[in-house]
Scaffold this motif. Structure first.
Motif, mmCIF file in Angstrom:
data_model
loop_
_atom_site.group_PDB
_atom_site.id
_atom_site.type_symbol
_atom_site.label_atom_id
_atom_site.label_comp_id
_atom_site.label_asym_id
_atom_site.label_seq_id
_atom_site.Cartn_x
_atom_site.Cartn_y
_atom_site.Cartn_z
ATOM 1 N N VAL A 224 0.867 -1.178 0.000
ATOM 2 C CA VAL A 224 0.000 0.000 0.000
ATOM 3 C C VAL A 224 0.903 1.227 0.000
ATOM 4 N N ILE A 225 0.622 2.179 -0.895
ATOM 5 C CA ILE A 225 1.481 3.349 -1.064
ATOM 6 C C ILE A 225 0.682 4.624 -0.794
ATOM 7 N N LEU A 226 1.311 5.567 -0.091
ATOM 8 C CA LEU A 226 0.707 6.871 0.176
ATOM 9 C C LEU A 226 1.679 7.969 -0.234
ATOM 10 N N LYS A 227 1.197 8.909 -1.045
ATOM 11 C CA LYS A 227 1.974 10.086 -1.409
ATOM 12 C C LYS A 227 1.447 11.264 -0.605
ATOM 13 N N GLU A 228 2.335 11.939 0.113
ATOM 14 C CA GLU A 228 1.906 13.055 0.955
ATOM 15 C C GLU A 228 3.028 14.082 1.096
ATOM 16 N N HIS A 229 2.674 15.229 1.693
ATOM 17 C CA HIS A 229 3.661 16.250 2.035
ATOM 18 C C HIS A 229 4.812 15.611 2.812
ATOM 19 N N PHE A 230 6.006 16.130 2.625
ATOM 20 C CA PHE A 230 7.171 15.561 3.309
ATOM 21 C C PHE A 230 7.017 15.594 4.827
ATOM 22 N N ASN A 231 6.231 16.540 5.354
ATOM 23 C CA ASN A 231 6.060 16.632 6.807
ATOM 24 C C ASN A 231 4.677 16.184 7.263
ATOM 25 N N SER A 232 3.978 15.416 6.433
ATOM 26 C CA SER A 232 2.628 14.989 6.787
ATOM 27 C C SER A 232 2.638 14.035 7.982
ATOM 28 N N PRO A 233 1.739 14.240 8.956
ATOM 29 C CA PRO A 233 1.651 13.329 10.100
ATOM 30 C C PRO A 233 0.992 11.999 9.743
ATOM 31 N N LEU A 234 0.374 11.917 8.554
ATOM 32 C CA LEU A 234 -0.344 10.697 8.182
ATOM 33 C C LEU A 234 0.573 9.486 8.066
ATOM 34 N N PHE A 235 1.803 9.706 7.628
ATOM 35 C CA PHE A 235 2.725 8.577 7.481
ATOM 36 C C PHE A 235 2.866 7.816 8.800
ATOM 37 N N GLU A 236 3.134 8.552 9.869
ATOM 38 C CA GLU A 236 3.322 7.912 11.185
ATOM 39 C C GLU A 236 1.988 7.432 11.751
ATOM 40 N N GLU A 237 0.935 8.245 11.616
ATOM 41 C CA GLU A 237 -0.368 7.896 12.181
ATOM 42 C C GLU A 237 -0.926 6.608 11.593
ATOM 43 N N LEU A 238 -0.670 6.379 10.289
ATOM 44 C CA LEU A 238 -1.267 5.239 9.610
ATOM 45 C C LEU A 238 -0.295 4.083 9.384
ATOM 46 N N GLY A 239 0.920 4.220 9.913
ATOM 47 C CA GLY A 239 1.862 3.102 9.892
ATOM 48 C C GLY A 239 2.652 2.915 8.619
#
Length: 257
Positions: A224-239
């Motif tokens: 599963v891949i997520l593209k987001e802002h370099f400082n997005s909190p979603l990366f850590e929040e969603l694992g």
């Protein structure tokens, strides 16, 4: 939203516009040599304009139309054909014969690149929550002539489906795609882009939550891949594990299945 034809029209275009209006469940308005701006002011509605070469979406508050074009896919595909790396393809681990579900199709740039890499034996499905955008993109993918055979073939292989990403995922079977991809529309644009700015009015700004990711993990066989802002909190929040790219304004995060 209402449907009309381009200024210079004929009976064939009028009939096509009427058919599109029926398909979308909206009304057709006879152009009668009126400007799009005049029609918008008269009816207080957005308009889909059916031209000979393409479809254009005009919002009630903007004179800048949204229409399909490959955006960044053109030069990215050319680079791949020259054996250069593409950060998205690298993050997805995509190879020939694989399948990818693009849950936020938008302009379909990533889907086009993915379709080229996956090839004729692969499969790329794009989900778009905006009914108007999904219709214009689906139409454009079949009609756009890039002048590059491989790109035209890649565009023609893509399936665009109008749906909410989470609803589609809930209905999908387990392990039905190799890769599931999310590229949500940034509420705060990373950069000004003449290509994507007209789409912002039409975009559906859906949040990516844990329920969505859990469904994506069930549907995906590999990643599963997520593209987001370099400082997005979603990366850590969603694992998501993030591959940091120096000086890049956005990163790709991945979850291995």
């Amino acid at each position: 939203m209402l449907v009309t034809t381009a200024g210079r029209t004929n009976q064939t275009m009028i009939e096509k516009a009427m058919d599109i209006a029926d398909e979308l469940g909206v009304s057709y308005i006879d152009r009668k040599k009126r400007t799009v701006k005049g029609l918008r002011e008269l009816y207080s509605e957005d308009f889909l304009v059916v031209g000979k070469e393409r479809l254009e979406l005009f919002s009630i508050d903007s004179d800048e139309p949204f229409f399909f074009h490959p955006n960044s896919a053109s030069f990215r595909l050319k680079r791949i054909m020259q054996n250069e790396e593409d950060p998205f393809i690298e993050a997805a681990g995509l190879m020939a014969g694989m399948s990818l579900l693009d849950c936020t199709a938008g302009m379909a740039s990533d889907s086009i690149v993915a379709s080229h890499v996956a090839g004729a034996d692969g499969k790329v499905t794009g989900i778009e929550a905006s009914k108007a955008v999904s219709y214009v993109i689906k139409d454009g993918l079949k009609k756009w002539d890039s002048g590059i055979r491989e790109m035209n073939e890649a565009m023609n292989r893509i399936e665009i489906i109008h749906n909410n990403a989470l609803d589609f995922l809930r209905q999908a079977e387990d392990d039905s795609y190799d890769v599931v991809y999310f590229d949500p529309m940034f509420g705060d644009p990373i950069e000004s882009s003449a290509g994507i700015n007209p789409m912002r009015k039409w975009a559906v700004y859906e949040s990516i939550d844990q329920d969505t990711i859990d469904e994506a993990k069930r549907v995906s066989k590999r990643r599963v891949i997520l593209k987001e802002h370099f400082n997005s909190p979603l990366f850590e929040e969603l694992g998501f594990d993030v591959k940091r790219r120096p000086s890049a304004k956005f990163h790709y995060g991945s979850i291995e299945i």
